[in-house]
Design a protein around this motif. Structure first.
Motif, short mmCIF file in Angstrom:
data_model
loop_
_atom_site.label_atom_id
_atom_site.label_comp_id
_atom_site.label_asym_id
_atom_site.label_seq_id
_atom_site.Cartn_x
_atom_site.Cartn_y
_atom_site.Cartn_z
N HIS A 59 0.82 -1.20 0.00
CA HIS A 59 0.00 0.00 0.00
C HIS A 59 0.86 1.26 0.00
O HIS A 59 2.05 1.22 0.29
N GLU A 71 -8.68 11.56 2.48
CA GLU A 71 -9.93 10.83 2.61
C GLU A 71 -10.64 10.74 1.27
O GLU A 71 -10.45 11.57 0.40
N THR A 73 -12.76 7.76 -1.65
CA THR A 73 -12.73 6.39 -2.19
C THR A 73 -11.76 6.27 -3.36
O THR A 73 -11.41 5.17 -3.75
N THR A 74 -11.35 7.42 -3.90
CA THR A 74 -10.36 7.43 -4.98
C THR A 74 -9.35 8.55 -4.73
O THR A 74 -9.63 9.50 -4.00
N PRO A 87 -7.85 3.50 -6.47
CA PRO A 87 -8.72 3.33 -5.31
C PRO A 87 -8.02 3.77 -4.03
O PRO A 87 -6.82 3.58 -3.88
N SER A 89 -8.51 3.53 0.19
CA SER A 89 -9.25 2.85 1.26
C SER A 89 -8.54 3.11 2.59
O SER A 89 -7.37 2.77 2.73
N GLY A 90 -9.24 3.72 3.52
CA GLY A 90 -8.64 4.00 4.82
C GLY A 90 -7.43 4.89 4.73
O GLY A 90 -6.50 4.76 5.52
N SER A 95 -4.25 -2.12 -3.73
CA SER A 95 -4.83 -2.91 -4.81
C SER A 95 -4.23 -4.29 -4.80
O SER A 95 -3.02 -4.45 -4.67
#
Length: 137
Positions: A59, A71, A73-74, A87, A89-90, A95
């Motif tokens: 990551h 922050e 989603t993308t 993408p 996430s958190g 991916s």
């Protein structure tokens, strides 16, 4: 799990001499951390090529300041030659799809200006050296 790995490596990397936007690296038990610090902004790439964690950890985390995460989603990643969306996430670019992840790594490996945008916030770096790491999956 991600925050534990990043926190452990953050302590290790603090001991390294920090150049202006140059990749720094640390390794612990088969997990590799590559970091760029520019001002308060930090770019971290975590690679687990030996599968120390199940599933393996791969990551990217971009923080504008300590304790702050992008922050949404993308995330949009802009370089001098291209703009891509990945993408998020958190607060991490994650991916499990090799073609997506390998594109992230290829983008980070090149020297030059790079900007990450998510949640109405931009974080920019000027990467001064090529990332010499096999972090592809």
């Amino acid at each position: 799990m991600k925050s534990f790995v990043v926190s452990a490596f953050s302590l290790a990397v603090m001991a390294l001499p920090v150049g202006a936007a140059e990749w720094q690296s640390a390794e612990d038990k088969g997990i590799f951390l590559y970091t760029i610090q520019e001002g308060t902004a930090r770019l971290e790439l975590v690679c687990d090529p030996e599968g120390a964690w199940l599933p393996p950890e791969y990551h990217v985390v971009v923080t504008p300041a300590p304790g702050q995460f992008l922050e949404g989603t993308t995330i949009e990643v802009r370089t001098e030659t291209e703009t891509q969306t990945f993408p998020l996430s958190g607060g991490s670019i994650v991916s499990r799809e090799p073609e997506v992840w390998n594109k992230v790594v290829a983008t980070l490996a090149k020297p030059g200006p790079i900007t990450f945008s998510a949640g109405g916030q931009d974080v920019s770096f000027t990467i001064e050296n090529e990332l010499k790491a096999d972090c592809t999956i």
